[in-house]
Design a protein around this motif. Structure first.
Motif, short mmCIF file in Angstrom:
data_model
loop_
_atom_site.label_atom_id
_atom_site.label_comp_id
_atom_site.label_asym_id
_atom_site.label_seq_id
_atom_site.Cartn_x
_atom_site.Cartn_y
_atom_site.Cartn_z
N LEU A 17 0.68 -1.15 0.10
CA LEU A 17 -0.02 -0.09 -0.05
C LEU A 17 0.89 1.45 0.08
CD1 LEU A 17 -2.68 -1.00 2.70
CD2 LEU A 17 -2.95 -0.69 -0.11
N LEU A 18 2.06 1.19 0.62
CA LEU A 18 2.89 2.30 0.89
C LEU A 18 4.26 1.74 0.65
CD1 LEU A 18 3.16 5.26 0.98
CD2 LEU A 18 3.28 5.14 3.24
N GLY A 110 -5.96 2.16 9.83
CA GLY A 110 -7.05 1.26 9.83
C GLY A 110 -6.49 -0.28 10.49
N PRO A 111 -5.44 -0.67 9.93
CA PRO A 111 -4.85 -2.00 10.47
C PRO A 111 -4.74 -1.74 11.98
CG PRO A 111 -4.02 -1.44 8.55
CD PRO A 111 -4.72 -0.11 8.99
N PHE A 112 -4.38 -0.61 12.60
CA PHE A 112 -4.05 -0.38 13.74
C PHE A 112 -5.46 -0.57 14.69
CE2 PHE A 112 -2.84 1.57 18.01
CZ PHE A 112 -1.65 1.20 18.19
N ALA A 113 -6.33 0.23 14.30
CA ALA A 113 -7.51 0.21 14.93
C ALA A 113 -8.40 -1.18 14.97
CB ALA A 113 -8.73 1.27 14.02
N ARG A 114 -8.16 -1.96 13.94
CA ARG A 114 -8.67 -3.45 13.96
C ARG A 114 -7.85 -4.25 15.20
NH1 ARG A 114 -8.24 -3.04 8.32
NH2 ARG A 114 -6.27 -4.32 8.36
N LEU A 136 -11.13 6.53 3.12
CA LEU A 136 -10.73 5.81 4.34
C LEU A 136 -11.16 4.38 4.55
CD1 LEU A 136 -11.23 8.81 7.18
CD2 LEU A 136 -9.23 8.00 5.97
N ASN A 137 -12.57 4.20 4.05
CA ASN A 137 -12.82 2.78 4.38
C ASN A 137 -11.86 1.81 3.44
OD1 ASN A 137 -14.25 3.91 1.98
ND2 ASN A 137 -15.13 2.24 1.86
N TRP A 138 -11.38 2.27 2.41
CA TRP A 138 -10.41 1.38 1.65
C TRP A 138 -9.22 1.15 2.36
CZ3 TRP A 138 -9.96 2.37 -4.38
CH2 TRP A 138 -11.26 2.09 -4.96
N LEU A 139 -8.68 2.08 3.34
CA LEU A 139 -7.70 1.79 4.13
C LEU A 139 -8.08 1.11 5.42
CD1 LEU A 139 -5.92 5.25 3.81
CD2 LEU A 139 -5.24 2.95 2.77
N GLY A 140 -9.14 0.60 5.54
CA GLY A 140 -9.67 -0.40 6.65
C GLY A 140 -10.26 0.38 7.97
N PHE A 141 -10.55 1.91 7.62
CA PHE A 141 -10.90 2.52 9.02
C PHE A 141 -12.15 2.15 9.50
CE2 PHE A 141 -7.55 5.28 7.96
CZ PHE A 141 -7.38 6.56 8.61
N PRO A 142 -12.64 1.66 10.71
CA PRO A 142 -13.74 1.05 11.06
C PRO A 142 -14.92 2.34 11.07
CG PRO A 142 -12.33 1.47 12.95
CD PRO A 142 -11.64 1.87 11.60
#
Length: 400
Positions: A17-18, A110-114, A136-142
């Motif tokens: 992703l980066l 996003g991954p951290f929030a999960r 943001l939802n593409w980056l996994g933000f809840p």
């Protein structure tokens, strides 16, 4: 990365992703900044071995639990180090994304929030990113746990022990430059993202966990072997700092393609790790003088790219933000990059932004706000003119 640096504990599978160095393997270093109250978690990232620390800050809340400012990659090692704090102080309750642009901070949230199912995520208004403007939802933000941080309120929704100010009106045409300055009253600590840095003379500890990038940039020529000595680590770090802040400092001469190719044949290492022997750099004797002028003995400063390409687009809005922050009784600053913590006051923070004022004339390079050498920022100024001609960015506004 050598085999002894590879481990499932350091694995970061979402690196495409980066795609920044060190790619799929990221070490994490945890340090306690204020005993039993503030910790920093540090990793590295960069391009072509131009590596710098990237940092998240964790604060213990008075009511129990933790607040996380600017998450880093939640590798197994990072999660274990965080779990140690959660076991003693409670779960992560709040996660702050303190910037609107910049995938180097956003991609981890996003991954951290999960990994923190009880946490509410707060983001700045008008989110965007470059070069890819990903939602943001593409980056996994809840979705159910993500909220926009109120821009007009100065009462933090995550506790009365904090004050915050959002710099949000710096128009870059592609989007707005935004930054959340967060003040923790109990420890008188100011958290910032990119606006303020301090450049240490010695390479940071997290960068030395794998010193190869330092040693690569310590070479004089392609033929020089990699030698791990304290002097080479320092030399490599100081040159990396010049790369990071000026892109092409005056003391750096970039060799032509054919000369670089010819010299690569005599390189001591022609492996992929060493970029096949390609080393197109020729450092002049004045490079160390340039570093000393830039670092100013560890003074706080606004990064040259922010001075020449970003904050000068909105000096009035920036100074309003700066002046409000300067009223807080600051004892230390914890930025997301380079050195931390930095012993500094509100007035020193304010002085660092003197480049936005017409009457600023700070000659001592060890003071905040001292002017940068014209020769070193020439490349950035040329880049600025190119962006203006192409219509990518708006022109700078007049200083106040």
């Amino acid at each position: 990365m050598p085999d002894n640096f590879r481990s499932p504990d350091y694995a970061w599978s979402l690196w495409p992703l980066l795609p920044l160095y060190p790619y799929g393997q990221r070490r994490t270093l945890r340090r306690e900044v204020v005993p039993r109250q503030i910790w920093v978690f540090e990793q590295i990232q960069g391009i072509f071995y131009v590596v710098t620390p990237v940092r998240m800050t964790v604060i213990r809340l008075q009511a129990g639990g933790l607040l996380v400012y600017a998450p880093v990659a939640p590798t197994r090692e990072c999660r274990r180090l965080l779990a140690d704090l959660e076991a003693e102080h409670g779960a992560v309750k709040y996660i702050i994304l303190p910037t609107a642009s910049g995938l180097e901070h956003k991609v981890f949230v996003g991954p951290f929030a999960r990994q923190c199912p009880e946490a509410t995520v707060y983001v700045t208004p008008a989110q965007w990113s470059f070069p890819l403007n990903l939602p943001l939802n593409w980056l996994g933000f809840p979705k159910q746990r993500t909220q926009v941080l109120p821009s007009q309120s100065h009462r933090a929704p995550f506790g009365e022990e904090f004050d915050y100010e959002i710099l949000q009106d710096v128009d870059l045409r592609l989007g707005y430059f935004q930054e959340v300055a967060l003040f923790h009253r109990a420890t008188q600590s100011l958290l910032v993202t990119d606006s303020i840095v301090s450049i240490p003379t010695q390479p940071p500890e997290v960068v030395q966990l794998n010193p190869y990038p330092l040693l690569f940039h310590a070479k004089q020529t392609a033929a020089d072997p990699i030698r791990d000595t304290p002097a080479h680590r320092v030399r490599g770090w100081q040159r990396i700092a010049l790369f990071s802040f000026y892109f092409r400092p005056h003391a750096l001469q970039v060799k032509g393609v054919w000369q670089t190719l010819r010299e690569s044949w005599s390189a001591s290492d022609r492996s992929a790790k060493a970029y096949f022997g390609l080393y197109p750099f020729d450092w002049q004797e004045t490079w160390q003088e340039s570093f000393e002028r830039l670092s100013g003995g560890g003074r706080i400063l606004v990064a040259p790219i922010l001075q020449t390409l970003i904050l000068n687009r909105s000096p009035a809005q920036t100074l309003v933000w700066v002046n409000r922050i300067a009223q807080w009784p600051i004892l230390r600053i914890i930025p997301c990059h380079l050195d931390a913590p930095i012993a500094a006051t509100g007035s020193q923070f304010q002085q660092a932004f003197s480049f936005l004022r017409k009457d600023a004339n700070i000659a001592d390079p060890k003071l905040p706000g001292a002017s940068l050498p014209a020769a070193d920022i020439q490349f950035l100024q040329n880049l600025d003119q190119g962006l203006l001609r192409s219509g990518i960015t708006p022109p700078a506004q007049e200083k106040l």
